[in-house]
Design an enzyme around this catalytic site. Structure first.
Site, PDB file in Angstrom:
ATOM      1  N   GLY A  31       0.785  -1.226   0.000  1.00 29.66           N
ATOM      2  CA  GLY A  31       0.000   0.000   0.000  1.00 29.66           C
ATOM      3  C   GLY A  31       0.817   1.277   0.000  1.00 29.66           C
ATOM      4  O   GLY A  31       2.005   1.280  -0.266  1.00 29.66           O
ATOM      5  N   TYR A  32       0.135   2.386   0.300  1.00 25.65           N
ATOM      6  CA  TYR A  32       0.670   3.747   0.179  1.00 25.65           C
ATOM      7  C   TYR A  32       1.169   3.940  -1.250  1.00 25.65           C
ATOM      8  O   TYR A  32       2.350   4.207  -1.498  1.00 25.65           O
ATOM      9  CB  TYR A  32       1.773   4.023   1.219  1.00 25.65           C
ATOM     10  CG  TYR A  32       1.803   5.481   1.617  1.00 25.65           C
ATOM     11  CD1 TYR A  32       0.767   6.018   2.366  1.00 25.65           C
ATOM     12  CD2 TYR A  32       2.829   6.325   1.218  1.00 25.65           C
ATOM     13  CE1 TYR A  32       0.759   7.358   2.716  1.00 25.65           C
ATOM     14  CE2 TYR A  32       2.831   7.668   1.558  1.00 25.65           C
ATOM     15  CZ  TYR A  32       1.790   8.176   2.308  1.00 25.65           C
ATOM     16  OH  TYR A  32       1.778   9.500   2.645  1.00 25.65           O
ATOM     17  N   PHE A  33       0.216   3.803  -2.161  1.00 24.89           N
ATOM     18  CA  PHE A  33       0.536   3.671  -3.574  1.00 24.89           C
ATOM     19  C   PHE A  33       1.212   4.897  -4.175  1.00 24.89           C
ATOM     20  O   PHE A  33       0.883   6.043  -3.856  1.00 24.89           O
ATOM     21  CB  PHE A  33      -0.740   3.378  -4.377  1.00 24.89           C
ATOM     22  CG  PHE A  33      -1.368   2.044  -4.034  1.00 24.89           C
ATOM     23  CD1 PHE A  33      -0.577   0.957  -3.687  1.00 24.89           C
ATOM     24  CD2 PHE A  33      -2.746   1.885  -4.066  1.00 24.89           C
ATOM     25  CE1 PHE A  33      -1.152  -0.273  -3.368  1.00 24.89           C
ATOM     26  CE2 PHE A  33      -3.322   0.662  -3.748  1.00 24.89           C
ATOM     27  CZ  PHE A  33      -2.525  -0.413  -3.405  1.00 24.89           C
ATOM     28  N   HIS A  37       3.604   1.321  -8.083  1.00 26.17           N
ATOM     29  CA  HIS A  37       2.538   0.337  -7.824  1.00 26.17           C
ATOM     30  C   HIS A  37       1.483   0.374  -8.924  1.00 26.17           C
ATOM     31  O   HIS A  37       1.013  -0.654  -9.405  1.00 26.17           O
ATOM     32  CB  HIS A  37       1.816   0.653  -6.501  1.00 26.17           C
ATOM     33  CG  HIS A  37       2.653   0.568  -5.272  1.00 26.17           C
ATOM     34  ND1 HIS A  37       2.970   1.671  -4.516  1.00 26.17           N
ATOM     35  CD2 HIS A  37       3.225  -0.493  -4.654  1.00 26.17           C
ATOM     36  CE1 HIS A  37       3.695   1.290  -3.467  1.00 26.17           C
ATOM     37  NE2 HIS A  37       3.876  -0.007  -3.526  1.00 26.17           N
ATOM     38  N   GLN A  61       7.814  -9.630   7.661  1.00 26.55           N
ATOM     39  CA  GLN A  61       8.993  -9.249   6.877  1.00 26.55           C
ATOM     40  C   GLN A  61       9.731  -8.045   7.479  1.00 26.55           C
ATOM     41  O   GLN A  61      10.713  -7.585   6.909  1.00 26.55           O
ATOM     42  CB  GLN A  61       8.646  -9.015   5.397  1.00 26.55           C
ATOM     43  CG  GLN A  61       7.811  -7.793   5.112  1.00 26.55           C
ATOM     44  CD  GLN A  61       7.312  -7.797   3.674  1.00 26.55           C
ATOM     45  OE1 GLN A  61       6.462  -8.601   3.307  1.00 26.55           O
ATOM     46  NE2 GLN A  61       7.838  -6.911   2.855  1.00 26.55           N
ATOM     47  N   GLN A 153      14.384  -9.307  -4.338  1.00 22.12           N
ATOM     48  CA  GLN A 153      13.077  -9.911  -4.036  1.00 22.12           C
ATOM     49  C   GLN A 153      12.523 -10.660  -5.252  1.00 22.12           C
ATOM     50  O   GLN A 153      11.940 -11.728  -5.115  1.00 22.12           O
ATOM     51  CB  GLN A 153      12.105  -8.822  -3.599  1.00 22.12           C
ATOM     52  CG  GLN A 153      10.667  -9.293  -3.454  1.00 22.12           C
ATOM     53  CD  GLN A 153       9.778  -8.228  -2.855  1.00 22.12           C
ATOM     54  OE1 GLN A 153       9.771  -8.039  -1.661  1.00 22.12           O
ATOM     55  NE2 GLN A 153       9.044  -7.518  -3.687  1.00 22.12           N
ATOM     56  N   SER A 186       7.399   3.959  -1.126  1.00 15.62           N
ATOM     57  CA  SER A 186       6.518   4.448  -0.058  1.00 15.62           C
ATOM     58  C   SER A 186       7.346   5.083   1.051  1.00 15.62           C
ATOM     59  O   SER A 186       6.884   5.963   1.761  1.00 15.62           O
ATOM     60  CB  SER A 186       5.692   3.296   0.518  1.00 15.62           C
ATOM     61  OG  SER A 186       5.040   2.609  -0.525  1.00 15.62           O
ATOM     62  N   ARG A 187       8.591   4.619   1.193  1.00 15.93           N
ATOM     63  CA  ARG A 187       9.443   5.113   2.284  1.00 15.93           C
ATOM     64  C   ARG A 187      10.038   6.491   1.990  1.00 15.93           C
ATOM     65  O   ARG A 187      10.614   7.101   2.894  1.00 15.93           O
ATOM     66  CB  ARG A 187      10.569   4.121   2.572  1.00 15.93           C
ATOM     67  CG  ARG A 187      10.078   2.832   3.224  1.00 15.93           C
ATOM     68  CD  ARG A 187      11.239   1.981   3.748  1.00 15.93           C
ATOM     69  NE  ARG A 187      10.797   0.929   4.642  1.00 15.93           N
ATOM     70  CZ  ARG A 187      10.589  -0.339   4.267  1.00 15.93           C
ATOM     71  NH1 ARG A 187      10.769  -0.706   3.017  1.00 15.93           N
ATOM     72  NH2 ARG A 187      10.185  -1.238   5.148  1.00 15.93           N
TER      73      ARG A 187
HETATM   74  P1  AMP Z   1       5.708  -2.564  -1.783  1.00 12.94           P
HETATM   75  O1  AMP Z   1       4.355  -2.004  -1.565  1.00 12.94           O
HETATM   76  O2  AMP Z   1       6.825  -1.601  -1.512  1.00 12.94           O
HETATM   77  O3  AMP Z   1       5.899  -3.896  -1.102  1.00 12.94           O
HETATM   78  O4  AMP Z   1       5.823  -2.860  -3.331  1.00 12.94           O
HETATM   79  C1  AMP Z   1       4.849  -3.621  -4.002  1.00 12.94           C
HETATM   80  C2  AMP Z   1       5.365  -3.927  -5.387  1.00 12.94           C
HETATM   81  O5  AMP Z   1       5.618  -2.704  -6.082  1.00 12.94           O
HETATM   82  C3  AMP Z   1       6.697  -4.716  -5.380  1.00 12.94           C
HETATM   83  O6  AMP Z   1       6.685  -5.670  -6.419  1.00 12.94           O
HETATM   84  C4  AMP Z   1       7.700  -3.627  -5.645  1.00 12.94           C
HETATM   85  O7  AMP Z   1       8.890  -4.090  -6.245  1.00 12.94           O
HETATM   86  C5  AMP Z   1       6.932  -2.730  -6.588  1.00 12.94           C
HETATM   87  N1  AMP Z   1       7.507  -1.395  -6.615  1.00 12.94           N
HETATM   88  C6  AMP Z   1       7.872  -0.631  -5.552  1.00 12.94           C
HETATM   89  N2  AMP Z   1       8.410   0.539  -5.965  1.00 12.94           N
HETATM   90  C7  AMP Z   1       8.399   0.513  -7.317  1.00 12.94           C
HETATM   91  C8  AMP Z   1       8.831   1.411  -8.339  1.00 12.94           C
HETATM   92  N3  AMP Z   1       9.383   2.595  -8.049  1.00 12.94           N
HETATM   93  N4  AMP Z   1       8.669   1.050  -9.627  1.00 12.94           N
HETATM   94  C9  AMP Z   1       8.091  -0.147  -9.939  1.00 12.94           C
HETATM   95  N5  AMP Z   1       7.669  -1.038  -9.028  1.00 12.94           N
HETATM   96  C10 AMP Z   1       7.820  -0.721  -7.734  1.00 12.94           C
END
Ligand code: AMP
Length: 284
Positions: A31-33, A37, A61, A153, A186-187
């Protein structure tokens, strides 16, 4: 878009979709799209009949000293963004649903999980693999979409799928970036304005290291020294790792050869915010 919070309801719906012959894509998220995402959801919508986006901040995790409780959350905004970007089902379980009393099975992947992120965060990938395996069993997808942003990952997930014979195609999409090159995350909201302005040093370093390789540098130690020196031009940075390794398995190689695919991997703290990024380069 339908909101589903229970595992049983999600499994029933997925079963029914499959019975009707629909191709299901799963986009696992915390989340926190941001656009990263959303790009995964849009890809899923184009390449499947039904898109399930899971929104779950997975406690297993995170290590006890990490940011689980303060991880950014905004359900209302996420709901709307998911709806507007191709998600058909938003799967939004709570912790009791995913880890009920008596839960006792964890997936422990060896090898690929033991370096880089896994070294700094030893329990991280077990938590990721466990929750992703559960999500696969809950949503029954034909394909699942991940971002290259979390490069290690993606290798872990591919290992999981191979080893446990999940009949699911894993798609990896490019990293979505801010205008100055900082990988969306998101961070990033944790960064002060001052550190945010300096955070694209990571992307700049990756890009310069890529140029170095394309202009003929094949020695991994030299590439790594170059990356570290470049990162250290920002005094507030604390490097966790800055490495050039084989993209396929993250194994170190002193001298790369023509045709090798290199993964440039960086993790660094800017203040107390830990950022990761990567770039793939084919040796000319
Ligand atoms: P997260 O919510 O951070 O666990 O990410 C969910 C999915 O979005 C994971 O497959 C991440 O690798 C992908 N993701 C996170 N940041 C990006 C980005 N800047 N570009 C593309 N995919 C992303």
């Amino acid at each position: 878009m339908e909101l589903i919070e229970s595992i049983i309801a999600m499994q029933k719906e997925s079963e029914e979709l499959r019975r009707r012959g629909a191709i299901i894509a799963l986009v696992p998220t915390m989340g926190y799209f941001h656009e990263g995402h959303l790009s995964l959801m849009r890809y899923a919508k184009k390449n499947a009949d039904k898109v399930i986006t899971s929104l779950y901040v997975n406690p297993t995790q995170f290590a006890p000293n990490e940011d689980f409780s303060k991880y950014p959350r905004d359900f209302e905004r996420d709901y709307k963004l998911a709806k507007d970007n191709g998600t058909d089902y938003l799967f939004f379980p709570n912790n009791e649903e995913i880890y009920p009393v008596g839960f006792n099975t964890y997936i422990n992947i060896k090898g690929i999980t033991e370096k880089f992120e896994g070294k700094t965060r030893p329990t991280h990938f077990n938590g990721v693999a466990t929750v992703v395996a559960k999500l696969f069993n809950i949503t029954k997808p034909h394909l699942s979409v991940f971002g290259q942003k979390d490069y290690q990952q993606t290798l872990v997930i591919k290992q999981l799928v191979r080893d446990l014979n999940f009949d699911i195609k894993i798609i990896v999409l490019p990293t979505y970036r801010e205008h100055d090159g900082l990988a969306m995350s998101s961070r990033n909201v944790y960064l002060s304005a001052d550190l945010r302005a300096k955070a694209n040093i990571i992307f700049k370093t990756l890009s310069k290291a890529k140029d170095l390789i394309l202009s003929g540098e094949k020695n991994s130690e030299k590439i790594e020294e170059f990356m570290k020196a470049h990162l250290n031009s920002v005094p507030e940075i604390k490097i966790d790792y800055a490495s050039a390794v084989c993209a396929e398995n993250l194994v170190q190689k002193l001298n790369f050869e023509s045709g090798d695919e290199i993964a440039l991997l960086i993790a660094a703290y800017l203040g107390s915010t830990r950022l990761i990024d990567n770039m793939l380069v084919k040796v000319p």
